[in-house]
Design a protein around this motif. Structure first.
Motif, short mmCIF file in Angstrom:
data_model
loop_
_atom_site.label_atom_id
_atom_site.label_comp_id
_atom_site.label_asym_id
_atom_site.label_seq_id
_atom_site.Cartn_x
_atom_site.Cartn_y
_atom_site.Cartn_z
N ILE A 28 0.85 -1.18 0.00
CA ILE A 28 0.00 0.00 0.00
C ILE A 28 0.89 1.23 0.00
N VAL A 29 0.71 2.08 -1.00
CA VAL A 29 1.52 3.31 -1.13
C VAL A 29 0.62 4.51 -0.85
N ILE A 30 1.10 5.40 0.01
CA ILE A 30 0.39 6.65 0.29
C ILE A 30 1.25 7.80 -0.22
N ALA A 31 0.71 8.58 -1.14
CA ALA A 31 1.48 9.65 -1.76
C ALA A 31 0.65 10.93 -1.83
N LYS A 32 1.35 12.04 -1.98
CA LYS A 32 0.69 13.33 -2.13
C LYS A 32 0.75 13.77 -3.58
N LYS A 33 -0.16 14.66 -3.95
CA LYS A 33 -0.29 15.05 -5.36
C LYS A 33 0.95 15.72 -5.91
N ASP A 34 1.74 16.36 -5.02
CA ASP A 34 2.96 17.00 -5.54
C ASP A 34 4.06 16.00 -5.86
N GLN A 35 3.83 14.71 -5.59
CA GLN A 35 4.78 13.67 -5.97
C GLN A 35 4.46 13.08 -7.34
N LEU A 36 3.40 13.55 -7.95
CA LEU A 36 2.96 13.04 -9.25
C LEU A 36 3.68 13.80 -10.36
N VAL A 37 4.33 13.07 -11.26
CA VAL A 37 5.03 13.69 -12.39
C VAL A 37 4.55 13.06 -13.69
N ASP A 38 4.92 13.69 -14.80
CA ASP A 38 4.42 13.23 -16.09
C ASP A 38 5.19 12.01 -16.61
N TYR A 39 6.52 12.16 -16.81
CA TYR A 39 7.29 11.11 -17.48
C TYR A 39 8.46 10.63 -16.60
N LEU A 40 9.03 9.52 -17.02
CA LEU A 40 10.12 8.92 -16.27
C LEU A 40 11.32 9.86 -16.15
N MET A 84 0.15 -14.01 -10.22
CA MET A 84 0.38 -12.76 -9.52
C MET A 84 1.12 -13.04 -8.21
N GLY A 85 2.00 -12.10 -7.83
CA GLY A 85 2.72 -12.23 -6.57
C GLY A 85 3.84 -13.23 -6.60
N ALA A 86 4.43 -13.44 -7.76
CA ALA A 86 5.45 -14.47 -7.90
C ALA A 86 6.76 -14.08 -7.20
N HIS A 87 7.18 -12.84 -7.37
CA HIS A 87 8.47 -12.40 -6.82
C HIS A 87 8.32 -11.17 -5.93
N GLY A 88 7.12 -10.89 -5.51
CA GLY A 88 6.86 -9.70 -4.69
C GLY A 88 5.38 -9.61 -4.40
N PRO A 89 4.88 -8.41 -4.06
CA PRO A 89 3.46 -8.26 -3.70
C PRO A 89 2.51 -8.73 -4.80
N ARG A 90 1.43 -9.37 -4.37
CA ARG A 90 0.40 -9.80 -5.32
C ARG A 90 -0.62 -8.70 -5.55
N GLU A 91 -0.63 -7.70 -4.66
CA GLU A 91 -1.54 -6.57 -4.82
C GLU A 91 -0.77 -5.26 -4.60
N LEU A 92 -1.11 -4.25 -5.40
CA LEU A 92 -0.54 -2.92 -5.24
C LEU A 92 -1.67 -1.91 -5.18
N HIS A 93 -1.74 -1.19 -4.06
CA HIS A 93 -2.76 -0.16 -3.87
C HIS A 93 -2.06 1.18 -3.68
N VAL A 94 -2.43 2.17 -4.48
CA VAL A 94 -1.84 3.50 -4.36
C VAL A 94 -2.93 4.50 -3.99
N PHE A 95 -2.70 5.20 -2.88
CA PHE A 95 -3.62 6.25 -2.40
C PHE A 95 -2.96 7.59 -2.67
N LEU A 96 -3.64 8.46 -3.39
CA LEU A 96 -3.09 9.76 -3.75
C LEU A 96 -4.03 10.84 -3.23
N TYR A 97 -3.48 11.77 -2.42
CA TYR A 97 -4.32 12.83 -1.88
C TYR A 97 -3.59 14.17 -1.85
#
Length: 204
Positions: free
Chosen positions: A142-154, A191-204
């Motif tokens: 589960i990832v919790i992030a803020k909107k200012d961490q959102l960018v367009d490209y790599l 799913m979940g073969a080499h790491g998490p089987r679920e990824l949840h991202v919360f952005l606020y």
């Protein structure tokens, strides 16, 4: 009458293509993002089986986070970052520190460095508390992030992480695009073969 040799040569002549056009090296490498970064990130991550929650406030985030965690035993929720621990404690979400855990882990809660809208990727690094374990070990990440961490490209994310750590980059920078998966065995997606089987991202 056309001989077999002439017939083959005629086919070869027809198969010869004209000189290829030179690529336009000045053209943009990435396709344009024609919607908000948050919506683009959500669509691209959910296309690879991740889950994204765009929240308007901390209260909405907490409400949705509690829904995701409702079937996870409290003692199997882990978080190692001080700021997130304060957020969870303030809102009555029970958890344990990774270093102090006494039971199995089901859900790990982390922050991130940046979210990349173009690919729906989460950028993490070893500079985050407990990140080396927490980004890969828990079955639910589960990832919790803020909107200012959102960018367009790599490339923007790489530029910003260099700005954030001007003296020395973290020893590990990780890009996560969806849950861990593999189709190595009989081309069956697991799913979940080499790491998490679920990824949840919360952005606020």
């Amino acid at each position: 009458m056309v001989s077999a040799r002439e017939e083959i040569l005629n086919k070869l002549k027809k198969a010869i293509h004209p000189e290829p056009e030179m690529p336009d090296f000045d053209a943009p490498v990435y396709h344009a993002i024609d919607k908000s970064l948050g919506q683009a990130f959500k669509e691209n991550l959910e296309a690879v089986n991740g889950s994204v929650y765009l929240c308007k406030s901390e209260e909405e985030l907490v409400e949705k986070l509690k829904t995701v965690l409702q079937n996870v035993p409290e003692k199997e929720v882990v978080c190692s970052e001080n700021e997130l621990q304060e957020l969870l404690t303030k809102n009555g979400i029970e958890h344990q520190d990774y270093q102090e855990r006494q039971q199995a882990i089901e859900a790990g809660i982390t922050s991130c460095e940046f979210l990349i809208a173009h690919t729906g990727s989460v950028m993490g690094s070893s500079a985050l508390q407990g990140a080396r374990q927490m980004l890969v070990y828990p079955p639910q990440h589960i990832v919790i992030a803020k909107k200012d961490q959102l960018v367009d490209y790599l490339h923007t994310a790489y530029d910003k992480i260099q700005e954030k750590y001007p003296d020395q980059l973290p020893s590990q920078i990780t890009l996560i695009t969806g849950p861990s998966r593999t189709a190595d065995i009989e081309k069956t997606l697991v799913m979940g073969a080499h790491g998490p089987r679920e990824l949840h991202v919360f952005l606020y």
